[in-house]
Design an enzyme around this catalytic site. Sequence first.
Site, PDB file in Angstrom:
ATOM      1  N   ASN A 196       0.795  -1.243   0.000  1.00 20.31           N
ATOM      2  CA  ASN A 196       0.000   0.000   0.000  1.00 20.31           C
ATOM      3  C   ASN A 196       0.818   1.280   0.000  1.00 20.31           C
ATOM      4  OD1 ASN A 196       0.622  -0.647   2.588  1.00 20.31           O
ATOM      5  ND2 ASN A 196      -1.286   0.052   3.451  1.00 20.31           N
ATOM      6  N   GLU A 256       3.945  -4.354  12.197  1.00 18.28           N
ATOM      7  CA  GLU A 256       3.001  -3.250  11.948  1.00 18.28           C
ATOM      8  C   GLU A 256       1.819  -3.862  11.209  1.00 18.28           C
ATOM      9  OE1 GLU A 256       3.435  -0.401  13.128  1.00 18.28           O
ATOM     10  OE2 GLU A 256       5.542   0.187  13.057  1.00 18.28           O
ATOM     11  N   CYS A 301      -3.169   1.371   6.664  1.00 17.26           N
ATOM     12  CA  CYS A 301      -3.341   0.725   7.969  1.00 17.26           C
ATOM     13  C   CYS A 301      -3.818   1.714   9.018  1.00 17.26           C
ATOM     14  CB  CYS A 301      -2.038   0.095   8.405  1.00 17.26           C
ATOM     15  SG  CYS A 301      -0.692   1.271   8.340  1.00 17.26           S
ATOM     16  N   GLU A 342       8.215   1.788  14.614  1.00 17.78           N
ATOM     17  CA  GLU A 342       8.933   2.333  13.468  1.00 17.78           C
ATOM     18  C   GLU A 342       8.988   3.846  13.649  1.00 17.78           C
ATOM     19  OE1 GLU A 342      10.288   0.418  11.288  1.00 17.78           O
ATOM     20  OE2 GLU A 342       9.061  -1.372  11.003  1.00 17.78           O
TER      21      GLU A 342
HETATM   22  P1  NAD Z   1       0.071  -9.485   3.588  1.00 16.78           P
HETATM   23  O1  NAD Z   1       0.313  -9.867   5.000  1.00 16.78           O
HETATM   24  O2  NAD Z   1      -0.653 -10.416   2.729  1.00 16.78           O
HETATM   25  O3  NAD Z   1       1.446  -9.180   2.842  1.00 16.78           O
HETATM   26  C1  NAD Z   1       2.461  -8.357   3.385  1.00 16.78           C
HETATM   27  C2  NAD Z   1       3.795  -8.922   2.976  1.00 16.78           C
HETATM   28  O4  NAD Z   1       3.940 -10.207   3.566  1.00 16.78           O
HETATM   29  C3  NAD Z   1       3.956  -9.112   1.458  1.00 16.78           C
HETATM   30  O5  NAD Z   1       5.300  -8.848   1.092  1.00 16.78           O
HETATM   31  C4  NAD Z   1       3.641 -10.588   1.285  1.00 16.78           C
HETATM   32  O6  NAD Z   1       4.227 -11.176   0.144  1.00 16.78           O
HETATM   33  C5  NAD Z   1       4.231 -11.168   2.556  1.00 16.78           C
HETATM   34  N1  NAD Z   1       3.662 -12.456   2.919  1.00 16.78           N
HETATM   35  C6  NAD Z   1       2.406 -12.892   2.674  1.00 16.78           C
HETATM   36  N2  NAD Z   1       2.265 -14.160   3.111  1.00 16.78           N
HETATM   37  C7  NAD Z   1       3.449 -14.522   3.651  1.00 16.78           C
HETATM   38  C8  NAD Z   1       3.944 -15.715   4.255  1.00 16.78           C
HETATM   39  N3  NAD Z   1       3.172 -16.811   4.387  1.00 16.78           N
HETATM   40  N4  NAD Z   1       5.216 -15.729   4.702  1.00 16.78           N
HETATM   41  C9  NAD Z   1       5.994 -14.632   4.592  1.00 16.78           C
HETATM   42  N5  NAD Z   1       5.606 -13.503   3.997  1.00 16.78           N
HETATM   43  C10 NAD Z   1       4.335 -13.425   3.546  1.00 16.78           C
HETATM   44  O7  NAD Z   1      -0.618  -8.059   3.690  1.00 16.78           O
HETATM   45  P2  NAD Z   1      -0.985  -7.093   2.482  1.00 16.78           P
HETATM   46  O8  NAD Z   1      -2.197  -7.659   1.838  1.00 16.78           O
HETATM   47  O9  NAD Z   1       0.212  -6.859   1.643  1.00 16.78           O
HETATM   48  O10 NAD Z   1      -1.319  -5.725   3.247  1.00 16.78           O
HETATM   49  C11 NAD Z   1      -2.594  -5.451   3.759  1.00 16.78           C
HETATM   50  C12 NAD Z   1      -2.601  -5.545   5.261  1.00 16.78           C
HETATM   51  O11 NAD Z   1      -1.443  -4.950   5.813  1.00 16.78           O
HETATM   52  C13 NAD Z   1      -3.756  -4.817   5.887  1.00 16.78           C
HETATM   53  O12 NAD Z   1      -4.331  -5.631   6.871  1.00 16.78           O
HETATM   54  C14 NAD Z   1      -3.123  -3.578   6.524  1.00 16.78           C
HETATM   55  O13 NAD Z   1      -3.764  -3.083   7.634  1.00 16.78           O
HETATM   56  C15 NAD Z   1      -1.756  -4.021   6.838  1.00 16.78           C
HETATM   57  N6  NAD Z   1      -0.829  -2.893   6.767  1.00 16.78           N
HETATM   58  C16 NAD Z   1      -0.332  -2.406   7.938  1.00 16.78           C
HETATM   59  C17 NAD Z   1       0.540  -1.318   7.929  1.00 16.78           C
HETATM   60  C18 NAD Z   1       1.127  -0.759   9.197  1.00 16.78           C
HETATM   61  O14 NAD Z   1       2.063   0.002   9.159  1.00 16.78           O
HETATM   62  N7  NAD Z   1       0.623  -1.094  10.367  1.00 16.78           N
HETATM   63  C19 NAD Z   1       0.902  -0.748   6.723  1.00 16.78           C
HETATM   64  C20 NAD Z   1       0.378  -1.284   5.551  1.00 16.78           C
HETATM   65  C21 NAD Z   1      -0.483  -2.376   5.585  1.00 16.78           C
END
Ligand code: NAD
Length: 473
Positions: free
Chosen positions: A150, A248, A282, A453
Amino acid sequence: MTVRHDHWIGGKAAAPAGGSYLPTLDPSTREPGDEIAAGSPVDVDRAVTDAAAAQPQWARRSGAERGELLHRVADVIDAHAAELMELERVATGKIATQLRFEVEQSAAYFRYYAGVVRARHGRTIDLGGGSHTYTRLEPYGVVAAITPWNLPLNQACRALAPALAAGNAVVVKPSELTSISTVRLARLASEAGLPDGLFNVVTGTGPEVGTPLAADPRVGRVTFTGSVATGRHLARIAADRLVPATLELGGKSPLVVFADADLDRAAAAAVSTVATNSGQVCSATTRLLVEASVHDELVARVVAAVERLTPGVDFGPIITEAQYRKVLDFFARTLASGLRPATGGAAYADGPGAKGLYIRPTVYAGVAPHLPVAREEVFGPVLVTLPFEGEDEALALANDSEYGLVGSVWSGDVARGLRLAERIEAGQVAVNGGPLTVETPFGGYKASGYGREKGIEALHEYARVKTVSLSLY
Ligand code: NAD
């Protein structure tokens, strides 16, 4: 012609060991984009090997020397801002003002940590005569940074800058949807003089790259931004290895508006929640809690303003077809529970919004707090409003969430704003639109994760404290 983008390992482009590539898509047009290397555990092993080899020499440099190189990375981001914005645009469909903000902030992370690392120090501990006792701040070695789609480059830089400043080498695993800007930055950083092996990027899926990276025995710390489910999975891996993790995760943050607030500014904040990245943030304050006496008036203003938003001009698309379907499914489930939106609640049937994965900015007014739409993170342009009577009910509703990332309070009574700020369970609270910047620590309470962070706190997260004590006799 489709371009293929390799990993960046040890200061060089590296083709994937498995030889295959993954497609990407521009969500604003649904057109296919360039391809990225489909990483595997073999690629992860190569990257961690190079990172582990480069890191000790980097850690021996002074803070001033490391800071000097980080300044050069900031300069190179500024110099290539237009190119980096374009790479982010084709991957995410974001609008120009948002892209500019994210790329400028990416450079700001490097500049900030380039500066503050020079002022970082251990301390001496006075144990009386006869000894000299002091602390050293030592890096973890290799840091694994797993980032989402995002705010792709921005979130990579948020982890990279403090981790490098503290003397670590980093292997980044960006989201497979939005990897190209991070690979490009790694190349630019190498060209700017950052030593080989300190900033590596392995692209690919979570299971093929993220999991083996977090599990690699040479990785000393894991930093993750993304969903709660993946956060739990990576936290388990880190716990098994007894290495620390920063998580996060998601949010369903409250925006609390009292009747004595500046309603124009509060309404603008609510509209911005829906418009910014189409709510795919997020820290989006997607629960609008409004004092009952002004609820209907404020909601009317917000609804009128979001109806004036134009897709592609004021807000971008949803990132993937799957996420787009998930948001539409949310609408269907909410309708089935008997709740109609005050506005939105659908995709675009025609016009520019129909070409890409755009969803109409949506407001559900006067929602019961137990409904899923009031509790679950939608990660789309969806706002729910809930009326309250008085400070205690406002606080109870604000904290009635499994998440605790951000709070926003609007009131003409500043003391009341600060009272709420004290009692809201969240890592950061803005009163009357107070700024949250690179300098301000950021992180979650409850299911929004742990670790911090940004700010000086992140620099400390990427270092461990060693005590050295010498007997003088
Ligand atoms: P996601 O958890 O699917 O993916 C995030 C990252 O993790 C990607 O690089 C993905 O390839 C990797 N990943 C996915 N499955 C994995 C696994 N089994 N093992 C290791 N790595 C893996 O999340 P998303 O769809 O990319 O992002 C959306 C979510 O992230 C929302 O819930 C949002 O709230 C959260 N988010 C939080 C913040 C924050 O700073 N708190 C910022 C952005 C997004």
